[in-house]
Design a protein around this motif. Sequence first.
Motif, short mmCIF file in Angstrom:
data_model
loop_
_atom_site.label_atom_id
_atom_site.label_comp_id
_atom_site.label_asym_id
_atom_site.label_seq_id
_atom_site.Cartn_x
_atom_site.Cartn_y
_atom_site.Cartn_z
N VAL A 1 0.91 -1.80 0.10
CA VAL A 1 -0.19 -0.07 -0.17
C VAL A 1 0.81 1.48 0.01
CG1 VAL A 1 -1.89 1.33 1.17
CG2 VAL A 1 -1.49 -0.34 0.93
N PRO A 2 1.55 1.62 1.36
CA PRO A 2 2.79 2.28 0.85
C PRO A 2 3.45 2.87 -0.64
CG PRO A 2 2.88 1.55 3.14
CD PRO A 2 1.85 0.43 2.38
N PHE A 3 4.06 1.60 -0.91
CA PHE A 3 4.87 1.69 -2.12
C PHE A 3 3.63 2.00 -3.09
CE2 PHE A 3 5.48 -0.90 -6.51
CZ PHE A 3 6.44 -0.51 -6.83
N MET A 4 2.62 1.61 -3.21
CA MET A 4 1.69 1.98 -4.73
C MET A 4 1.30 3.17 -4.28
SD MET A 4 1.97 -0.14 -6.44
CE MET A 4 0.11 0.19 -7.58
N ALA A 5 1.37 4.06 -3.07
CA ALA A 5 1.03 5.00 -2.82
C ALA A 5 1.81 6.66 -3.32
CB ALA A 5 0.34 5.63 -1.71
N ALA A 6 3.44 6.05 -3.24
CA ALA A 6 4.05 6.67 -3.63
C ALA A 6 4.62 6.66 -4.93
CB ALA A 6 5.60 5.64 -2.68
N SER A 7 3.82 5.74 -5.81
CA SER A 7 4.23 5.27 -6.98
C SER A 7 3.69 6.02 -7.74
CB SER A 7 3.90 3.78 -6.99
OG SER A 7 4.67 2.34 -7.17
N MET A 8 2.27 6.95 -7.52
CA MET A 8 1.09 7.45 -7.74
C MET A 8 1.56 8.48 -7.79
SD MET A 8 -1.53 5.45 -9.09
CE MET A 8 -0.09 4.23 -9.62
N GLY A 9 2.52 9.29 -6.56
CA GLY A 9 2.81 10.25 -6.70
C GLY A 9 4.50 10.60 -7.57
N PHE A 10 4.99 9.48 -7.95
CA PHE A 10 5.75 9.24 -7.82
C PHE A 10 5.69 9.34 -11.01
CE2 PHE A 10 8.09 6.10 -11.12
CZ PHE A 10 9.48 7.06 -11.45
N LEU A 11 4.68 8.98 -10.24
CA LEU A 11 3.84 8.84 -12.06
C LEU A 11 3.46 10.12 -12.34
CD1 LEU A 11 2.05 5.31 -12.26
CD2 LEU A 11 4.11 6.13 -13.15
N PHE A 12 3.27 10.77 -11.10
CA PHE A 12 2.47 12.42 -11.93
C PHE A 12 3.32 13.19 -11.87
CE2 PHE A 12 1.42 16.72 -10.09
CZ PHE A 12 0.25 17.17 -11.41
N LEU A 13 4.56 12.94 -11.31
CA LEU A 13 5.80 13.84 -10.93
C LEU A 13 6.53 13.28 -12.06
CD1 LEU A 13 7.17 14.04 -7.85
CD2 LEU A 13 6.33 16.42 -8.67
N SER A 14 6.82 12.08 -12.71
CA SER A 14 7.42 12.12 -13.95
C SER A 14 6.73 12.55 -15.17
CB SER A 14 7.66 9.99 -13.82
OG SER A 14 6.09 9.17 -13.90
N PHE A 15 5.79 12.38 -15.74
CA PHE A 15 4.74 12.48 -16.51
C PHE A 15 5.01 14.33 -16.38
CE2 PHE A 15 1.00 14.95 -18.22
CZ PHE A 15 0.62 14.08 -19.27
N LEU A 16 5.00 14.87 -15.70
CA LEU A 16 5.62 16.20 -15.77
C LEU A 16 6.71 16.59 -16.45
CD1 LEU A 16 4.20 18.89 -12.59
CD2 LEU A 16 3.20 17.96 -15.04
N LEU A 17 8.42 15.87 -15.67
CA LEU A 17 9.64 15.79 -16.04
C LEU A 17 9.21 15.03 -17.68
CD1 LEU A 17 12.28 16.10 -15.19
CD2 LEU A 17 12.90 13.48 -14.72
N VAL A 18 9.06 14.46 -17.74
CA VAL A 18 9.47 13.80 -19.43
C VAL A 18 8.20 14.78 -20.53
CG1 VAL A 18 8.48 11.37 -21.34
CG2 VAL A 18 9.33 11.29 -18.75
N SER A 19 6.93 15.22 -19.86
CA SER A 19 6.75 15.90 -20.95
C SER A 19 7.60 17.66 -20.85
CB SER A 19 5.60 16.44 -20.49
OG SER A 19 4.62 15.79 -20.15
N PHE A 20 8.57 17.73 -19.96
CA PHE A 20 9.42 19.26 -20.38
C PHE A 20 10.10 18.09 -20.99
CE2 PHE A 20 13.17 20.37 -18.50
CZ PHE A 20 13.16 21.79 -18.59
N HIS A 21 10.99 17.19 -20.68
CA HIS A 21 11.92 16.84 -21.96
C HIS A 21 11.63 16.69 -23.20
CE1 HIS A 21 15.10 13.38 -23.82
NE2 HIS A 21 15.50 14.16 -23.08
N ALA A 22 10.62 15.83 -23.78
CA ALA A 22 9.85 15.70 -24.71
C ALA A 22 10.53 17.20 -26.08
CB ALA A 22 8.52 14.79 -24.65
N TRP A 23 9.36 18.26 -25.28
CA TRP A 23 8.73 19.35 -25.54
C TRP A 23 10.16 19.65 -26.25
CZ3 TRP A 23 4.36 21.14 -27.11
CH2 TRP A 23 3.88 23.08 -27.23
N PHE A 24 11.32 19.75 -25.32
CA PHE A 24 12.09 21.36 -25.81
C PHE A 24 13.51 20.19 -26.31
CE2 PHE A 24 10.22 23.73 -22.19
CZ PHE A 24 10.97 25.01 -22.40
N TYR A 25 13.86 18.91 -25.92
CA TYR A 25 14.62 18.04 -26.49
C TYR A 25 14.20 18.29 -28.45
CZ TYR A 25 18.18 14.01 -27.15
OH TYR A 25 18.91 13.42 -27.71
N THR A 26 13.39 17.45 -28.17
CA THR A 26 13.00 16.74 -29.50
C THR A 26 12.77 18.01 -30.40
OG1 THR A 26 11.22 15.82 -28.86
CG2 THR A 26 10.68 16.15 -30.73
N ASP A 27 12.43 19.40 -30.20
CA ASP A 27 12.82 20.09 -31.03
C ASP A 27 14.53 20.60 -31.79
OD1 ASP A 27 10.45 21.13 -31.56
OD2 ASP A 27 10.07 22.61 -30.00
#
Length: 348
Positions: free
Chosen positions: A26-52
Motif C-alpha cells: 500500500v505505501p509503495f503504490m501510494a508513492a508510485s502514484m505520486g511518482f508517476l504524476f511527477l514523472s509525467f511532468l518531467l518527461v513532458s518537459f524533456h520531450a517538448w524542449f529536446y525534440t525541437d
Amino acid sequence: MMTKADPMTAMTARPQQGPSWNRRMVPFMAASMGFLFLSFLLVSFHAWFYTDAAVQAARIGALRSLLVADEPATPSPDLAGRVVHARGVAVAGQPVSDTGMGIAFEGTLAVQRVVERFRGGRKGSLTPDETRHLASPGAHLGGWSLTEPLLAADPSALEPLRPGVDFRPPPGMRISESDPFGAYQTSRPETPASDPATRLTDGDRRLTYRALRDGPLSVIAAVDGTGRKLVPVRIDGDKVALLAGGTVDAATMVAGSLKEANATRLTVTLWALAAGWVLFMIPALWTPIPRRIALTIVPLAGIAATLGAAMAAAVPGGIGGSFVAGQTGVILYVLALALLARRRNSPD
C-alpha cells in the motif's frame, strides 16, 4: 506411546507471520502514484524542449550530407535540384512592404512580423497571435535569385528591429522604455509618460519585427529547375536552409547551427537527468533493497533508460513519440520495482 498434542501449545509454537504482501504494498503504490504524476511532468518537459533541438540537428545533418561542395557555387542549369553553398553581397529588390501595418522597410531582404496578445488571469502573459514572413521582391545574391520561401526558412538569421529607430510604429501603438523592441497597443488610456509594457490588460497587443538586412550573406540551399534560384530543401516535410550574415564558409555555417541545437539538447538532458535521479528515488526507497543502492544505481539506471528511450524516439516520432517512449520507460521502472518488492516479501 503416542499422546495427543495440545492445540493451544501447537498454536503458540507456530512462528508469527508478518504483514501480508498486499498490506506492505500500500505505501509503495501510494508513492508510485505520486511518482508517476511527477514523472509525467518531467518527461513532458524533456520531450517538448529536446525534440525541437534534436529535429533541428537532424535536419541540418541531412542538409549537410546533400551539399555538393563546400566551395561557393555560381548559377548553372547543371546544378538544378542540387544543394549548394552560395555567398556574396545580397541586394534587396523592392522595399519590403507590410501593407497591413502601413510600414515599408528599405534595404531589407526579409522581415518577420510577430503580433502577441496579452491574456489576463493569475499568470497573465503575452502569447503569439500572428506570425507573418515578408520578403523583398527581386532580392538577389550575385547571380542567384533569393526566393521568398528561402528567406523565410531560417529565422535565426533575423535580427530584431527597434520601433522609433528602425521603423515608425503604426498609428495607435506606443513605444516602451522597458522594452526597446516592442510597440504596444493598449485598451486603457495612458498618459504620455507612462510605459505601456508595465500596465498590460487582457486583449492588449505587442508588435515586434525581425529583419535580414542586405549586405554580405552566405547561404546553403537547393537550386530550382532553372539553375538560378535558391530555394529551401524539403526534408521530412520541413523546408530547410541555412542563412548567415557575412562571408561564412559552409563548414562554419553547419557547425554554428549544430552547436546551438546540440547545446540545447545537452542542457535539457542534464537538467532532466539531475531532476529524474532524485525523482526516481521515490519508488526505489519503498523496495527492500539496500539504501545505498536505492539512492544511486537503481534511480540512475531508471532515469538513464527513460531518457535514452525518449531521445531515441524524438526524431522519428516527434514530441508525442518521445513522450510515449519516455513514459513507457517510467511505467516499466515502477513495474520492475513492484515485482522485486513482491518477490522479496513473498514467503518461501
